[in-house]
Design a protein around this motif. Structure first.
Motif, PDB file in Angstrom:
ATOM      1  N   ALA A   1      38.738  17.233  71.659  1.00 38.10           N
ATOM      2  CA  ALA A   1      38.058  15.938  72.891  1.00 38.10           C
ATOM      3  C   ALA A   1      37.937  14.738  71.813  1.00 38.10           C
ATOM      4  N   HIS A   2      38.004  14.934  70.839  1.00 42.43           N
ATOM      5  CA  HIS A   2      37.859  13.735  69.532  1.00 42.43           C
ATOM      6  C   HIS A   2      38.479  13.457  68.802  1.00 42.43           C
TER       7      HIS A   2
ATOM      8  N   ALA B   1      40.279  16.849  81.437  1.00 42.79           N
ATOM      9  CA  ALA B   1      39.938  15.664  80.545  1.00 42.79           C
ATOM     10  C   ALA B   1      41.019  15.347  79.961  1.00 42.79           C
ATOM     11  N   VAL B   2      41.383  15.739  79.416  1.00 45.20           N
ATOM     12  CA  VAL B   2      43.410  15.831  78.702  1.00 45.20           C
ATOM     13  C   VAL B   2      44.089  14.966  79.525  1.00 45.20           C
TER      14      VAL B   2
ATOM     15  N   HIS C   1      43.008  11.646  80.610  1.00 51.49           N
ATOM     16  CA  HIS C   1      41.959  11.037  79.738  1.00 51.49           C
ATOM     17  C   HIS C   1      43.243   9.237  79.792  1.00 51.49           C
TER      18      HIS C   1
ATOM     19  N   LEU D   1      45.731   8.150  76.110  1.00 47.32           N
ATOM     20  CA  LEU D   1      46.413   9.633  76.355  1.00 47.32           C
ATOM     21  C   LEU D   1      47.857   9.459  76.589  1.00 47.32           C
TER      22      LEU D   1
ATOM     23  N   LYS E   1      50.474  14.654  76.552  1.00 46.92           N
ATOM     24  CA  LYS E   1      49.504  15.438  76.896  1.00 46.92           C
ATOM     25  C   LYS E   1      50.437  16.634  77.650  1.00 46.92           C
TER      26      LYS E   1
END
Length: 893
Positions: free
Chosen positions: A573-574, A615-616, A619, A622, A627
């Motif tokens: 996530a980060h 979530a990816v 996003h 991104l 992805k």
């Protein structure tokens, strides 16, 4: 073909040549059945070597005359060498006249014919099939070449260097061209082309103010597919001047495309000969991957002009001196052209995936060898992922240790010292270190060079300990390396470990200040692991961090840490490092796949991972290509490499189950991605951003078709078939076809038939058609049956390397479940093809033979059946050295 066991050549036995060849004047009277070669050489003794006979290498040649200083001399031919004794002490002229039969040369090594034209491939030892010569890379000479041929059949006559004279012969029936290359080169860089070709030309002016003519030669009808290759060449010339100050040194630079070629391309001085796969591209026939491949390979071969041609390797054991370095350069070129940090990260991830897919298994198998090998039976077998891709990682580690500017200084020093010479890997490393005397590389150079001498993939073990009272984080790093053939024990490597620390609650990048440091801390740094175990303690941390280790894949190692799924989800996530963000997602999937394979075979995609992947996908910042990479599951071969014993069918079943779950769990999200990432209808462009969007759309379509077939819905297969028919570019068309084939949709068959009908005259596209069918996910044995049936297809031929690879390599290397069958039919298929190919093209046969390198890792009944197949190949009396080395090392008896 040769019977018995070939001699082994060892690096420790290297000795300088007894003679130097200073100039070479070659004249070719070209005829497919019988080509006459007149070779006039200026030769002198090497005063550093005791007087001995001159031994010139030659294979499949008919010798007609030998003259020394214009007079006949006695000679003998033994063990494929022309031997002359009692030669003059002073420099002398040697003239050798031979004939060869190019149209019978199915090995595609030396001088051969393809589509009615003449072409050459001399690396590594093909020149000896053209004329008798000291066919070794440390003998560098200046070449003048005259080509004579029928003017109507072979209107284009090309060789290395600059064209200095041309004209007609025999009243215009024949013609000639004379070429001169002013730079000394080894024989493996010689090239000639005589064919009916057309040309795209572009004049450029380099930064140095010199004018150059760039030319791309192809068959008539293919000229519309050369624009991208030309653009890539122009970009390569500009990049090498800007990045390293290296200019094009000839008046012209030529690329020639040929359909019959064992390699991707060849960097012959000023006259690069390319497989058509890496030249021809237009939107209708080439995918985004093809466009990127052309850019990379054109860059690679051009960059060889300095790293390989101007400075070449002393002996073939030093092959990575030119190949590892030039792979690194072409990777940097592609990353720089990609532009954005996200696009650069995608390129880096692709390179690491290639390394793990090909080189890591090689390091763990019977063909494991150092980046600088110690011995070989057939040098063609050492054009490997270790020499190329791991060699590039060794160069990349040097840049990491000295910095980008420091590496550029080292390159400058390297050329100042060695321009025009044949040198070693040690010479290169020494130049980089000497240009950066205060670097970790310079301080630990001897130890760093173990990367050249030790085989195997090191394991880095990481453990972290947080002390809340002292606000410190103690990182323990240790290293080990498994035994490899001939090297049971390994000394510690120098391993650069790039790292950051990620906040557990907010994901922010934390400061990295080591105990005892006074300077302000940054948020990323490189630790140097050079001992078996080392400790690093960071201070000023208010909470326990999550370590982000080996950022950017800073060393070609396997990282073993204790990160939990929760910590991997934080990194996913980060993490500010895109590579480690991708790696976290891959590890989350891999953990579940391995648990299922080792357990009851049931795999489950749990809610936290589904939410993280969703979530990816959604996003906002991104890159689409990133992805796509993150949402693609680890491949079956990579999963297998994590296991001590491999059941390919079990791995396939588990991965297919998880693939279906991912398709179903994110169904609405895939629909959103399919719509959201469509490329605007403004004409095709292979730029990174557009390609990334197309890639993600095609991944979404594949998942939607898979889910639809499972629930027997015609909706998405119907949409895929319509997209297949309506597509205005090959990326979208092949993506839709792949979605149908990968899901085993009923519409796959009519789509395949339509695809073949549309592109039956486009050889490279038909290669894709064969490869797609041979690499499709196996289901009930249908894919293997189709592949075996395709051997009899009218368009299939073993004699064309591209076509043979499109079917045989795709099945044996890229489709474990179809290849590794319990009834051993895949192994019978493999053995039959290796033996058939060996009679035609030993280099290609040896590459196919590598599919069985890891047979000992297989579970029963695969293991016994695989060994039986390998033994059947090894038992063939008339076996090439190339294949014999592979199968005998595989058996290891």
């Amino acid at each position: 073909m040769r019977e018995g066991t070939a001699a082994v050549t060892r690096r420790e036995d290297y000795a300088p040549p007894a003679y130097w060849i200073k100039t070479v004047d070659l004249t070719f009277d070209l005829d497919p059945a019988k080509t006459l070669v007149f070779n006039r050489m200026q030769i002198e003794r090497n005063e550093q070597v005791p007087v001995q006979a001159l031994r010139l290498d030659g294979e499949d040649l008919n010798l007609t005359r030998v003259l020394v200083n214009g007079e006949s001399v006695s000679f003998r031919v033994e063990n494929h060498q022309l031997v002359l004794e009692n030669l003059p002490a002073e420099p002398f002229t040697l003239e050798v006249r031979t004939t060869c039969a190019p149209e019978k040369n199915t090995q595609l090594s030396g001088l051969y014919t393809s589509s009615g034209g003449f072409f050459t491939q001399c690396e590594a030892q093909g020149f000896r099939r053209i004329t008798y010569f000291l066919d070794r890379p440390d003998v560098m000479a200046v070449y003048t070449v005259t080509l004579k041929a029928d003017k109507a059949r072979f209107p284009v006559l090309l060789s290395n260097g600059n064209l200095i004279e041309q004209g007609e012969l025999d009243g215009g029936h024949k013609h000639y061209a004379k070429w001169s290359d002013p730079f000394p080169k080894p024989s493996y860089l010689f090239a000639l082309v005589a064919a009916k070709l057309v040309c795209r030309e572009q004049k450029i002016r380099s930064r140095s103010g010199r004018d150059h003519l760039l030319q791309v030669y192809v068959r008539a009808g293919d000229l519309d597919k050369t624009e991208h290759a030309m653009r890539s060449l122009i970009a390569s010339v500009a990049w090498d001047e800007a990045r390293f100050g290296l200019s094009l040194d000839l008046d012209r630079f030529m690329i020639v495309a040929v359909s019959d070629f064992n390699m991707g391309a060849m960097e012959n001085k000023g006259l690069n000969i390319f497989n058509t796969k890496y030249v021809l591209a237009n939107p209708a026939t080439a995918t985004d991957t093809d466009f990127f491949g052309i850019e990379s390979v054109v860059g690679h071969e051009y960059f060889h002009n300095w790293t390989g041609n101007r400075v070449t390797c002393r002996d073939w054991f030093q092959l990575s001196l030119k190949e590892g370095l030039t792979v690194f350069r072409d990777q940097e070129f592609s990353q720089d052209l990609a532009g954005s940090p996200s696009a650069r990260a995608v390129k880096r991830i692709d390179d690491v995936r290639t390394l793990r897919q090909h080189q890591f298994p090689e390091d763990a198998g019977p063909m494991a060898h150092p980046v600088r090998p110690d011995s070989y039976m057939a040098i063609d077998n050492f054009y490997t992922a270790t020499v190329y891709d791991k060699g590039a990682e060794v160069v990349r580690m040097m840049q990491t240790l000295v910095g980008r500017e420091g590496f550029a200084r080292g390159m400058t020093l390297y050329f100042e010292r060695h321009d025009g010479q044949a040198v070693t890997c040690d010479d290169f490393a020494q130049a980089i270190a000497d240009a950066n005397p205060d670097s970790a590389l310079a301080r630990q150079l001897d130890q760093f060079k173990r990367w050249y001498s030790q085989a195997g993939t090191p394991r880095v073990h990481a453990r972290g300990y947080y002390n809340a009272e002292m606000r410190t984080y103690r990182l323990e790093l240790s290293q080990s390396c498994p035994p490899t053939p001939g090297q049971p024990d390994k000394a510690p490597f120098v391993i650069p470990v790039a790292l950051g620390l990620v906040g557990r609650d907010d994901g922010r990048a934390l400061p990295l200040q080591l105990v005892g440091e006074n300077a302000a801390a940054g948020t990323e740094r490189v630790l140097v692991l050079s001992e078996t175990t080392q400790h690093f303690e960071f201070v000023g941390l208010d909470a326990e961090p999550v370590p982000s280790l080996l950022r950017g894949f800073s060393a070609p190692v396997v990282l073993e840490d204790t990160l939990s799924d929760a910590e991997l989800l934080i990194l996913l996530a980060h993490d500010h490092d895109p590579f480690n963000r991708w790696e976290a997602g891959q590890r989350l999937a891999l953990n579940r796949l391995l648990a299922a394979v080792k357990g009851d075979g049931q795999v489950h995609l749990d809610a936290p991972v589904i939410d993280a992947l969703r979530a990816v996908l959604h996003h906002p910042t991104l890159d689409a290509a990133f992805k796509e990479l993150l949402l693609t599951l680890p491949g079956e071969s990579y999963i297998a490499e994590q296991l001590e014993e491999v059941d390919p069918q079990r791995i396939h079943a588990v991965r297919e189950s998880l693939r279906l779950q991912l398709a179903q769990a994110l169904h609405a999200d895939w629909e959103w991605a399919f719509d959201h990432y469509q490329v605007a209808n403004e004409g095709y462009s292979p730029d990174a951003a557009s390609a990334g969007r197309r890639g993600l759309v095609n991944l979404a379509l594949g998942n939607l078709c898979l889910a639809a077939v499972e629930r027997q819905s015609p909706l998405w297969p119907g949409k895929a078939y319509q997209r297949f028919k309506d597509a205005d570019n090959m990326t979208d068309r092949l993506g839709a076809l792949s979605a149908l084939v990968g899901a085993h949709s009923e519409l796959a068959e009519p789509a395949l038939e339509r695809f073949h009908a549309l592109f039956k005259d486009e050889a490279l596209v038909i290669d894709k058609w064969f490869a797609l069918q041979a690499s499709a996910p196996e289901k009930d044995g249908k894919v293997f049956a189709r592949a075996r049936q395709l051997l009899s297809h009218p368009d299939f031929s073993l004699r064309n390397p591209n076509r043979a690879r499109s079917l045989i390599t795709a099945l044996c290397f890229s489709n474990p479940a179809a290849f590794h069958r319990r009834d051993a039919a895949g192994y019978v298929f493999w053995a039959d093809r290796v033996l058939e190919l060996d009679a035609i093209n030993p280099q290609l046969a040896a590459r196919v033979a590598r599919a069985m390198d890891r047979w000992r890792q297989l579970a029963e009944p695969y293991r016994s059946a695989a060994r039986e197949a390998i033994a059947r190949v090894a038992a063939r009396a008339e076996l090439s050295d190339d294949v014999r080395e592979i199968v005998t090392r595989a058996l290891g008896d």
